[in-house]
Design a protein around this motif. Structure first.
Motif, mmCIF file in Angstrom:
data_model
loop_
_atom_site.group_PDB
_atom_site.id
_atom_site.type_symbol
_atom_site.label_atom_id
_atom_site.label_comp_id
_atom_site.label_asym_id
_atom_site.label_seq_id
_atom_site.Cartn_x
_atom_site.Cartn_y
_atom_site.Cartn_z
ATOM 1 N N HIS A 1 0.831 -1.200 0.000
ATOM 2 C CA HIS A 1 0.000 0.000 0.000
ATOM 3 C C HIS A 1 0.867 1.252 0.000
ATOM 4 C CE1 HIS A 1 -3.225 2.736 0.554
ATOM 5 N NE2 HIS A 1 -2.919 3.032 1.809
ATOM 6 N N ALA A 2 1.963 1.232 0.748
ATOM 7 C CA ALA A 2 2.859 2.392 0.780
ATOM 8 C C ALA A 2 3.494 2.617 -0.592
ATOM 9 C CB ALA A 2 3.939 2.180 1.840
ATOM 10 N N THR A 3 3.819 1.528 -1.278
ATOM 11 C CA THR A 3 4.401 1.636 -2.619
ATOM 12 C C THR A 3 3.394 2.212 -3.600
ATOM 13 O OG1 THR A 3 5.856 -0.264 -2.223
ATOM 14 C CG2 THR A 3 5.447 0.342 -4.519
ATOM 15 N N LEU A 4 2.175 1.691 -3.579
ATOM 16 C CA LEU A 4 1.147 2.148 -4.513
ATOM 17 C C LEU A 4 0.749 3.600 -4.261
ATOM 18 C CD1 LEU A 4 -1.214 -0.974 -4.669
ATOM 19 C CD2 LEU A 4 0.475 -0.240 -6.366
ATOM 20 N N ARG A 5 0.816 4.026 -2.990
ATOM 21 C CA ARG A 5 0.395 5.376 -2.627
ATOM 22 C C ARG A 5 1.276 6.431 -3.296
ATOM 23 N NH1 ARG A 5 -0.283 5.274 3.336
ATOM 24 N NH2 ARG A 5 1.989 5.323 3.285
ATOM 25 N N GLU A 6 2.499 6.058 -3.659
ATOM 26 C CA GLU A 6 3.415 7.001 -4.292
ATOM 27 C C GLU A 6 3.163 7.144 -5.789
ATOM 28 O OE1 GLU A 6 7.293 5.616 -3.399
ATOM 29 O OE2 GLU A 6 7.123 5.947 -1.226
ATOM 30 N N LEU A 7 2.312 6.280 -6.352
ATOM 31 C CA LEU A 7 2.069 6.304 -7.793
ATOM 32 C C LEU A 7 0.846 7.151 -8.114
ATOM 33 C CD1 LEU A 7 2.661 2.527 -8.554
ATOM 34 C CD2 LEU A 7 4.309 4.392 -8.755
ATOM 35 N N GLN A 8 0.803 7.604 -9.349
ATOM 36 C CA GLN A 8 -0.291 8.451 -9.777
ATOM 37 C C GLN A 8 -0.999 7.852 -10.990
ATOM 38 O OE1 GLN A 8 -1.199 11.243 -8.136
ATOM 39 N NE2 GLN A 8 0.488 10.941 -6.671
ATOM 40 N N GLY A 9 -2.300 8.113 -11.097
ATOM 41 C CA GLY A 9 -3.076 7.844 -12.307
ATOM 42 C C GLY A 9 -2.865 6.480 -12.912
ATOM 43 N N GLY A 10 -2.443 6.502 -14.198
ATOM 44 C CA GLY A 10 -2.280 5.266 -14.949
ATOM 45 C C GLY A 10 -1.218 4.348 -14.379
ATOM 46 N N ASP A 11 -0.162 4.924 -13.765
ATOM 47 C CA ASP A 11 0.872 4.084 -13.161
ATOM 48 C C ASP A 11 0.308 3.304 -11.987
ATOM 49 O OD1 ASP A 11 2.503 5.234 -15.016
ATOM 50 O OD2 ASP A 11 3.930 6.087 -13.592
ATOM 51 N N PHE A 12 -0.523 3.951 -11.173
ATOM 52 C CA PHE A 12 -1.155 3.259 -10.044
ATOM 53 C C PHE A 12 -2.032 2.116 -10.549
ATOM 54 C CE2 PHE A 12 -4.924 2.508 -7.495
ATOM 55 C CZ PHE A 12 -4.392 2.279 -6.232
ATOM 56 N N ALA A 13 -2.845 2.391 -11.570
ATOM 57 C CA ALA A 13 -3.754 1.372 -12.089
ATOM 58 C C ALA A 13 -2.977 0.179 -12.631
ATOM 59 C CB ALA A 13 -4.645 1.970 -13.185
ATOM 60 N N ALA A 14 -1.921 0.443 -13.406
ATOM 61 C CA ALA A 14 -1.125 -0.648 -13.987
ATOM 62 C C ALA A 14 -0.453 -1.474 -12.898
ATOM 63 C CB ALA A 14 -0.091 -0.078 -14.952
ATOM 64 N N ALA A 15 0.102 -0.800 -11.881
ATOM 65 C CA ALA A 15 0.772 -1.515 -10.793
ATOM 66 C C ALA A 15 -0.215 -2.376 -10.012
ATOM 67 C CB ALA A 15 1.463 -0.518 -9.869
ATOM 68 N N ALA A 16 -1.410 -1.841 -9.760
ATOM 69 C CA ALA A 16 -2.420 -2.607 -9.027
ATOM 70 C C ALA A 16 -2.898 -3.812 -9.833
ATOM 71 C CB ALA A 16 -3.605 -1.694 -8.687
ATOM 72 N N GLN A 17 -3.071 -3.623 -11.136
ATOM 73 C CA GLN A 17 -3.495 -4.737 -11.983
ATOM 74 C C GLN A 17 -2.415 -5.815 -12.042
ATOM 75 O OE1 GLN A 17 -4.408 -1.938 -15.249
ATOM 76 N NE2 GLN A 17 -6.302 -3.086 -15.537
ATOM 77 N N ALA A 18 -1.155 -5.390 -12.182
ATOM 78 C CA ALA A 18 -0.054 -6.357 -12.247
ATOM 79 C C ALA A 18 0.088 -7.109 -10.929
ATOM 80 C CB ALA A 18 1.246 -5.638 -12.599
ATOM 81 N N TRP A 19 -0.107 -6.390 -9.802
ATOM 82 C CA TRP A 19 -0.051 -7.056 -8.498
ATOM 83 C C TRP A 19 -1.140 -8.124 -8.395
ATOM 84 C CZ3 TRP A 19 2.861 -7.322 -4.110
ATOM 85 C CH2 TRP A 19 2.261 -7.913 -3.001
ATOM 86 N N GLU A 20 -2.349 -7.777 -8.815
ATOM 87 C CA GLU A 20 -3.454 -8.733 -8.749
ATOM 88 C C GLU A 20 -3.143 -9.982 -9.568
ATOM 89 O OE1 GLU A 20 -6.919 -10.556 -7.762
ATOM 90 O OE2 GLU A 20 -6.079 -8.715 -6.897
ATOM 91 N N LEU A 21 -2.612 -9.786 -10.787
ATOM 92 C CA LEU A 21 -2.257 -10.947 -11.601
ATOM 93 C C LEU A 21 -1.138 -11.746 -10.935
ATOM 94 C CD1 LEU A 21 -2.613 -12.585 -14.184
ATOM 95 C CD2 LEU A 21 -0.968 -11.051 -15.300
#
Length: 401
Positions: free
Chosen positions: A74-94
């Motif tokens: 969560h701390a890592t994702l909180r530093e990301l913005q917009g499309g980068d956050f979405a891509a990182a969250a999707q990749a984490w889920e996969l």
């Protein structure tokens, strides 16, 4: 292709052998999947609510307080913005889905790391603290090809992950790829001879020279790696086939790789590497690896029979039909425009003043990368068509047009 700097597989050859034997016994399949890569479009992966909407800090039942790994994520994702956050969250889920499919020993590390193979970032899949695979996301550049890559998530599972995954992982991973409408981009199929292969690696070379590896009347390229000149016992590999065509086989002395030459291990492996450059790789390769191993060539099928494996039905993976003339013309036109807009001045001065050295400079060069998928005859015809387009029409005067 990116490999781990130090594969955990070389650390304990006996454990690897025991694991492979256990898998063979449980699955009743002689062929082992030793490497897997696949790509999924981001639109097919939805991150979980726990990742997108974590409870507030200090809230009762806060999963971030309960699990430090998730708190770090969560701390890592909180530093990301917009499309980068979405891509990182999707990749984490996969990544979580892939790790769960491999088994309870596998986890996704919550530290976002530098990507591989033109992906900007990666989540690492780990077992016992070692990276055994990764999930790549977001492109590292802005070229049209990499912009398309930004819309994908890529999974790369090394041999260690495939070897130590729980029984049944292959079928479940195939279902996962199908569920997300994914594309297999690489799949390695291995047949291990723990007690040695009849005739050893020298017999493999003899089989090649006798034409037994030929497919449809064509002899594949071959390559010798290791100390073949003295016919020593250690560290030899015989490659045949082509990465460019998406089918290459490496026959090598696996025991020497794992235990060292001093042990004189008889273990040999036939490793068939399928890629998707010119082929569409089905997920059924994971469900029925022996069928696709046997389908690679009559020689591969003969080795399964020699192995006394009977529960298989050879299935080949044909090359795609060659691209149409229009595609060849499009690629040649791009090269032509580059020559005209970027390199024409340099070529003109070299041609004018360098004499024979100019011919030495350009003679026997390889085709540019974008043209290597075509035959030379196709490229020649496309250049002739492009040159004809630029010829002035007889009797035509641009000033009067």
């Amino acid at each position: 292709m990116t490999r781990p700097l130090l594969s955990p597989l070389v650390l304990d050859g006996s454990e690897v052998k025991a694991r492979l034997l256990a898998e063979r016994s449980a699955s009743e399949a002689p062929v082992h999947v030793d490497w897997l890569r696949f790509t999924i479009q981001r639109r097919h992966v939805l991150p979980s609510a726990e990742v997108l909407f974590p409870p507030a800090a200090g809230q009762s039942g806060n999963i971030w307080d309960a699990e430090p790994r998730m708190a770090k994520l969560h701390a890592t994702l909180r530093e990301l913005q917009g499309g980068d956050f979405a891509a990182a969250a999707q990749a984490w889920e996969l990544g979580e889905q892939v790790a769960g499919t491999l088994g309870p020993d596998f986890v996704v590390h919550p530290e976002m790391r530098k990507g591989h193979d033109f992906y900007r970032h990666r989540w690492s899949i780990e077992r016992a603290g070692q990276e055994v695979g990764w999930i790549g996301f977001l492109a590292s550049g802005d070229s049209p090809r990499q912009k398309a890559q930004t819309r994908t998530i890529h999974v790369n599972l090394y041999g260690h992950a495939c070897t130590f995954a729980v029984h049944g992982w292959r079928e479940r991973m195939a279902d996962l790829i199908d569920q997300h409408d994914g594309t297999v981009t690489r799949c390695d199929l291995a047949l291990d001879w723990f007690d040695g292969m009849p005739g050893g690696i020298l017999q493999v070379e003899a089989d090649y020279e006798a034409g037994l590896m030929d497919v449809l009347g064509k002899t594949p390229k071959c390559n010798h790696v290791g100390d073949w000149s003295t016919r020593s016992e250690g560290g030899r590999s015989f490659y045949f086939g082509s990465k460019e065509a998406g089918k290459q086989t490496n026959v090598y002395e696996k025991g020497d790789q794992l235990f060292g030459t001093a042990e004189c291990s008889p273990w040999m492996r036939i490793e068939l590497r399928y890629g998707n450059k010119l082929r569409d790789l089905p997920t059924d390769m994971l469900r029925r690896p022996a069928d696709f191993f046997a389908g690679a060539s009559p020689w591969h099928a003969s080795k399964l029979r020699e192995f006394e494996a009977s529960d298989w039905c050879a299935e080949s993976i044909a090359c795609r039909e060659r691209l149409p003339v229009q595609t060849t013309d499009a690629e040649v036109s791009r090269v032509w425009r580059w020559l005209d807009n970027t390199a024409s001045a340099a070529i003109a001065v070299a041609f004018k003043f360098a004499g024979d050295s100019f011919l030495d400079l350009v003679h026997a060069r390889k085709l540019p990368g974008r043209l290597r998928m075509f035959k030379e005859s196709e490229v020649s015809a496309a250049f002739q068509r492009r040159a004809e387009r630029d010829k002035p029409v007889e009797g035509f005067c641009p000033a009067l047009a």
